[in-house]
Scaffold this motif. Structure first.
Motif, short mmCIF file in Angstrom:
data_model
loop_
_atom_site.label_atom_id
_atom_site.label_comp_id
_atom_site.label_asym_id
_atom_site.label_seq_id
_atom_site.Cartn_x
_atom_site.Cartn_y
_atom_site.Cartn_z
N ALA A 60 0.52 -1.11 0.41
CA ALA A 60 0.30 0.17 0.17
C ALA A 60 1.10 1.46 -0.19
O ALA A 60 0.30 2.72 -0.10
CB ALA A 60 -0.60 -0.10 1.02
N SER A 355 2.60 -0.76 -11.46
CA SER A 355 2.03 0.26 -11.00
C SER A 355 2.46 1.26 -10.10
O SER A 355 3.51 0.81 -10.65
CB SER A 355 0.47 0.05 -10.49
OG SER A 355 0.62 -1.09 -9.21
N ASN A 356 2.07 2.25 -9.58
CA ASN A 356 3.52 2.18 -8.61
C ASN A 356 3.98 2.18 -7.79
O ASN A 356 3.98 2.39 -6.21
CB ASN A 356 3.20 4.50 -8.96
CG ASN A 356 1.91 4.42 -7.77
OD1 ASN A 356 1.10 3.60 -7.61
ND2 ASN A 356 1.78 5.65 -7.09
N LYS A 357 3.27 1.09 -6.77
CA LYS A 357 2.79 0.62 -5.21
C LYS A 357 3.54 -0.36 -5.63
O LYS A 357 2.69 -1.16 -7.30
CB LYS A 357 1.59 0.29 -4.92
CG LYS A 357 1.65 1.84 -4.62
CD LYS A 357 0.06 1.74 -3.40
CE LYS A 357 -0.10 3.58 -3.33
NZ LYS A 357 -1.23 3.75 -2.54
N ASN B 142 0.87 0.61 10.52
CA ASN B 142 -0.99 0.79 10.62
C ASN B 142 -1.36 -0.08 9.70
O ASN B 142 -2.17 0.11 8.02
CB ASN B 142 -1.20 2.35 10.57
CG ASN B 142 -2.58 2.72 10.86
OD1 ASN B 142 -3.24 2.11 11.18
ND2 ASN B 142 -3.33 3.56 10.67
N PRO C 173 -8.26 -6.91 3.56
CA PRO C 173 -8.08 -5.41 3.62
C PRO C 173 -6.55 -4.74 4.70
O PRO C 173 -6.59 -5.66 5.43
CB PRO C 173 -9.67 -4.94 4.32
CG PRO C 173 -9.92 -6.13 4.86
CD PRO C 173 -9.84 -7.40 4.52
N LEU C 174 -6.26 -3.74 4.63
CA LEU C 174 -4.54 -3.78 5.45
C LEU C 174 -5.19 -3.99 6.80
O LEU C 174 -4.49 -4.16 7.51
CB LEU C 174 -4.34 -2.61 4.76
CG LEU C 174 -3.19 -2.12 5.00
CD1 LEU C 174 -1.78 -3.49 5.48
CD2 LEU C 174 -2.27 -0.46 4.35
N GLY C 175 -6.86 -3.30 6.54
CA GLY C 175 -6.70 -2.64 7.87
C GLY C 175 -6.34 -1.81 9.27
O GLY C 175 -6.06 -1.70 10.59
N GLU C 176 -6.00 -0.98 8.11
CA GLU C 176 -5.27 0.20 8.85
C GLU C 176 -6.53 1.32 9.97
O GLU C 176 -7.75 1.53 8.76
CB GLU C 176 -5.24 1.94 7.38
CG GLU C 176 -4.11 1.52 7.19
CD GLU C 176 -3.39 2.32 6.36
OE1 GLU C 176 -2.16 2.79 6.28
OE2 GLU C 176 -4.01 2.68 5.32
N PRO C 178 -7.58 5.57 10.32
CA PRO C 178 -7.84 6.73 10.34
C PRO C 178 -6.81 7.68 12.47
O PRO C 178 -7.01 6.57 12.80
CB PRO C 178 -8.70 6.82 9.76
CG PRO C 178 -9.90 5.88 10.53
CD PRO C 178 -9.24 4.54 10.73
N PHE C 192 -4.26 5.03 3.45
CA PHE C 192 -3.98 4.72 2.47
C PHE C 192 -4.59 3.49 1.77
O PHE C 192 -5.16 3.12 2.16
CB PHE C 192 -2.66 3.84 2.26
CG PHE C 192 -1.64 5.08 3.01
CD1 PHE C 192 -0.16 5.86 1.73
CD2 PHE C 192 -1.19 5.64 3.79
CE1 PHE C 192 0.11 6.94 1.81
CE2 PHE C 192 -0.24 6.77 4.72
CZ PHE C 192 0.71 7.00 3.32
N PRO C 193 -4.74 4.34 0.74
CA PRO C 193 -5.87 2.50 -0.40
C PRO C 193 -4.65 2.03 -0.76
O PRO C 193 -3.70 2.04 -0.64
CB PRO C 193 -5.87 3.93 -1.92
CG PRO C 193 -5.14 5.01 -1.59
CD PRO C 193 -4.57 5.10 -0.76
N ALA C 194 -5.05 0.41 -0.51
CA ALA C 194 -4.65 -0.74 -1.63
C ALA C 194 -4.19 -0.55 -2.54
O ALA C 194 -5.16 0.10 -2.54
CB ALA C 194 -4.78 -1.56 -0.70
N GLY C 195 -3.45 -1.11 -3.06
CA GLY C 195 -2.89 -1.18 -4.84
C GLY C 195 -2.76 0.51 -4.78
O GLY C 195 -2.82 1.20 -4.14
N GLY C 196 -2.29 0.41 -6.60
CA GLY C 196 -1.90 1.79 -7.30
C GLY C 196 -2.84 2.54 -7.45
O GLY C 196 -3.87 2.30 -7.62
N ASP C 197 -2.17 4.05 -7.55
CA ASP C 197 -2.50 5.01 -8.00
C ASP C 197 -2.47 5.18 -9.35
O ASP C 197 -3.64 5.65 -9.80
CB ASP C 197 -2.05 6.49 -7.23
CG ASP C 197 -1.89 6.46 -5.99
OD1 ASP C 197 -2.71 5.44 -5.14
OD2 ASP C 197 -1.22 6.71 -5.11
N ILE C 198 -1.56 4.74 -10.05
CA ILE C 198 -2.01 4.41 -11.15
C ILE C 198 -2.22 3.18 -11.65
O ILE C 198 -1.77 2.10 -11.13
CB ILE C 198 -0.28 4.85 -11.59
CG1 ILE C 198 0.35 5.62 -11.18
CG2 ILE C 198 -0.13 4.57 -13.34
CD1 ILE C 198 1.32 6.17 -11.64
#
Lengths: 402, 200, 203
Positions: A60, A355-357, B142, C173-176, C178, C192-198
């Motif tokens: 992430a 992707s970027n991650k 986190n 889910p990453l389980g973050e 906030p 943070f969203p998991a996976g790429g923004d792109i």
């Protein structure tokens, strides 16, 4: 969860719970020992008490942000973790041959320093487990010198995050060479001191000789790595077989032993410290000819532009912004970056989906495989030897549980 | 006999209550800061102080390392930093003999019940020092695996930031905790501290 | 590594744009070629292996045979380096397990890939051949829910025994949580969203 400290079984043996809070398990390892009198009949390690979800968290974050997370896997040599991840990324970005030479030399020096620091902690705690308090104090004294060098270059004592894809976070400050040179001058006589306290100490010999024997075949079967593998007579060192960061240019020996017991692992590590001193000396020699050269690749799509450039050129500012907000983007593919960490072959496997991650990051933890062989070492031995065996395989639960 | 007014009682456990005969007698209730006032307060406060001083300067931490911070915790007790200068070097490996738990490192959800059990096994009075970002708030991780702050399972007395904190910072935390111990109320009930439970 | 070309392998469709199109793929390294000759069902996946380790995709039914053959035939691959899993949710068989072997005689490396999918993904276990495979397979079972047939002690290893779900799956889910800042004028930021923004450039 069974948290009983003692349980008697039907066959008359006793189950003894060791850990997760135990001074000699070097962290939060839990062992279930089945004892017949004082002899260990069976040993079942239970790990995962330090599972941090680092690999999931890295999925992430973008490729740059993930560097910070790598530090805390093998927390005795954070620089090796940084570097193995960065090496994998450099392969993924196809820039592994473009990293400037100055960065490579500094990487080697820092890796060897962190190897010495890690071995010092191992030696101190291992000796402490076996009853030698003095060595612990001595080792910590020397380790503080290494940490002050790390603090000098990065501002942090342990979690330096000093590596970057394509080079280093910053150039080493003025005076780095002198401090490192001073340290490597002072270390060999001090290793002599440790050896004077331990190597021929009859108590130490009694507790380590012929204890925790692992044959060459078993070592291979359990996939051991690093000093544990070499102490069982297998001459395999990533620095020699798959050189990275220009290790092929350095002249050093890879200590090994055919004994395969706790004492052999002790001797291999102590000799490794001396070899590391040799490597650092050669690195400092090389660094003399590389004054003022680049320490990071000049590729604005991957590595951060220098601060001066950001102040002067708009283009660099945009690149910097893109790298911070979005991060570098590699082609789809996968790469496995390896190096010889103090505990053995430390690998990082990075999958990219374009992707970027990172799609997936996997650490190949040497301690995970070394610890797997622990039952082999302790079954049939006394309870007191379990402590010596755990100390000798030099586990770091941070990398085992990740 | 019955007519003579009772003298005000002093001494531990005895309360001199205001009565019509003695409207000026004061009830020795602890002040909000935990100190005693009133007729018996003088004696209690002196004992309280002496005990507090003794407790503060003989902290026995639990030898309980979790992750990276544990290495700095060991550095704190080893050469150069030498926490024994501040009377907190007797690391005990058994929770039964310890009165300070230094939570040094990240607490996973698998470790949380163990940590709570260790805390419960420690005899009163006990204190908790949350060392480092991970113990205080899970730091950079986190995620699903970690307890997001050890204060969800044990009551924390002092937080030391850093990742990992320098040994000097932990020593500073211990000194601040010592001040807290010394000025805390030593007898009777301490302030109510309800620990939260772990939620998966 | 030692026995193969460094950098990228020129696989059609995955060639970097900067280089001119290379027509024939390079000849396979010796160890891989022998493996492909011996086991015709194995093939080289159409994928970029940036580290240059020779790789073969193996049908799960043949995995044990292939690994035994690798162990016993010269140069003997006598060190199991690692076993790891990956989850590609878009694929038909979403779970990819990678095996990495090392030969101490020649210092060659070879990588095998096995795919699993379906309701109850499963692969044959290597523990009878390699004791070293014990914990890594348990970890993959723990993290991805891929079972290993023939594993002597298949149970969770890193997560608590009563844990539900498999954390490294992409749908977990990453389980973050906030972070709420003290007296923050703004509401807590989204995690943070998991996976790429792109968008990933592959499906």
């Amino acid at each position: 969860m069974v948290m009983l400290s003692e349980t008697r079984t039907e066959s008359g043996t006793m189950i003894l719970n060791m850990g997760p809070q135990h001074p000699s398990t070097h962290g939060v390892l839990r062992l279930l020992l089945e004892l017949e009198g004082e002899v260990v009949v069976n040993c079942v390690p239970d790990i995962g008490f330090l599972h941090t979800g680092i690999e999931k968290t890295m999925e992430a974050r973008n490729y740059h942000q993930a560097i910070v997370l790598t530090d805390r896997t093998d927390y005795l040599s954070p620089i090796s973790n940084n570097l193995s991840y960065v090496l994998a990324c450099e392969k993924l970005f196809n820039i592994e041959h473009d990293v400037p030479r100055r960065a490579q030399v500094i990487r080697v020096i820092l890796c060897e320093l962190s190897r010495i620091a890690s071995h010092l902690i191992w030696l101190g705690t291992h000796a402490l487990d076996l009853g030698a308090t003095t060595v612990f104090m001595y080792c910590w004294r020397e380790r503080e010198q290494i940490l002050s060098i790390f603090e000098f270059i990065s501002g942090v004592r342990m979690m330096t995050s000093y590596m970057r894809i394509g080079g280093l976070a910053a150039d080493v400050p003025e005076g780095f060479e002198e401090r490192v040179a001073g340290f490597v001058r002072s270390l060999p006589p001090r290793i002599n001191d440790y050896e004077a306290l331990l190597t021929r100490n009859p108590i130490f010999l009694d507790r380590t000789r012929d204890i925790g024997y692992l044959s060459r075949e078993d070592a291979l079967k359990f996939g051991l790595a690093g000093p544990c593998l070499r102490a069982s007579g297998v001459q395999f060192d990533v620095r020699v077989q798959f050189p990275y960061c220009g290790y092929e240019e350095y002249d050093f020996d890879v200590p090994y032993s055919n004994e395969g017991d706790v004492y052999a692992r002790y001797m291999v590590r102590v000799r490794e410290m001396r070899e590391s001193v040799k490597i650092i000396r050669q690195g400092l020699e090389k660094l003399k000819g590389l004054k003022g050269e680049e320490y990071r690749i000049d590729n604005p799509k991957i590595a951060f532009p220098k601060r001066e450039q950001i102040h002067r050129s708009m283009e660099s500012l945009i690149h910097h912004f893109k790298l911070v907000s979005e991060g570098p983007v590699p082609q789809p593919g996968e790469a496995y970056g390896i190096l010889e960490s103090p505990r053995g072959e430390q690998g990082t496997y990075v999958f990219s989906d374009g992707s970027n991650k990172p799609h997936r990051v996997r650490f190949r933890p040497p301690g995970f495989y070394n610890l797997q062989a622990l039952p082999q070492l302790v079954i049939g031995r006394m309870v007191a030897d379990v402590v010596a065996c755990i100390g000798s395989i030099d586990i770091v639960l941070g990398e085992i549980d990740r | 006999m019955g007519m003579t007014p009772q003298p005000p009682l002093t001494g531990p456990g005895m309360a001199a209550r205001p009565s019509p005969d003695q409207p000026d007698a004061l009830e020795p209730v602890p002040a909000p800061d935990g100190r005693f006032t009133g007729a018996m307060g003088v004696g209690m406060a002196t004992v309280d102080r002496a005990v507090g001083w003794a407790r503060a300067n003989s902290i026995w931490p639990l030898l309980f390392g979790l992750a990276c911070c544990a290495i700095e915790m060991m550095a704190m007790s080893a050469a150069k930093f030498d926490v024994s200068r501040f009377g907190a070097e007797v690391f005990r490996t058994s929770p039964r003999q310890a009165d300070l738990m230094i939570v040094a490192g990240r607490v996973s959800k698998k470790m949380a019940p163990v940590l709570r059990m260790l805390y419960d096994q420690m005899p009163e009075p006990k204190w908790v020092l949350s060392m480092g970002a991970c113990a205080s708030c899970s730091g950079v991780y986190n995620n699903y695996a970690l307890v997001q702050g050890v204060d969800r399972i044990v009551p924390v007395d002092i937080y030391v930031p850093g990742c990992p904190p320098r040994p000097e910072m932990v020593i500073d935390g211990i000194i601040k905790l010592q001040a807290k111990i010394e000025h805390d109320r030593q007898f009777g009930k301490r302030a109510e501290r309800v620990p939260a439970t772990v939620t998966a | 590594m030692a026995e193969s070309t460094p950098g990228t392998q020129s696989v059609p469709g995955q060639t970097p744009q900067s280089e001119p199109a290379v027509a024939p793929p390079p000849e396979h390294p010796e160890a891989l070629q022998r493996l492909l000759d011996r086991f015709p069902d194995c093939f080289v996946p159409d994928w970029r292996f940036a580290d240059g380790i020779s790789t073969a995709a193996v049908p799960p039914a043949q995995l044990v045979d292939v690994v035994r053959w690798l162990m016993e035939t010269e140069p003997r691959f006598d060190l199991l380096v690692d076993i790891l899993g990956a989850h590609w949710p878009q694929r038909e068989l979403p779970f990819e397990v990678t095996y990495l072997f090392h030969s101490l005689a020649t210092h060659w490396r070879i990588r095998l890939k096995c795919l699993a999918g379906g309701e109850a993904p499963a692969l044959p276990s290597l523990v009878p051949l390699w004791p070293a495979a014990n914990w890594p397979e348990r970890e993959i079972y723990d993290m991805y829910g891929v079972a290993f047939d023939g594993h002597p002690d298949l149970r969770r290893i890193l997560m608590p025994n009563d844990w539900e779900g498999h954390p490294l799956r992409k749908d977990f889910p990453l389980g973050e949580e906030p972070v709420e800042f003290y007296r923050s004028p703004t509401p807590p930021a989204a995690p943070f969203p998991a996976g790429g923004d792109i968008e990933p450039s592959i499906a």
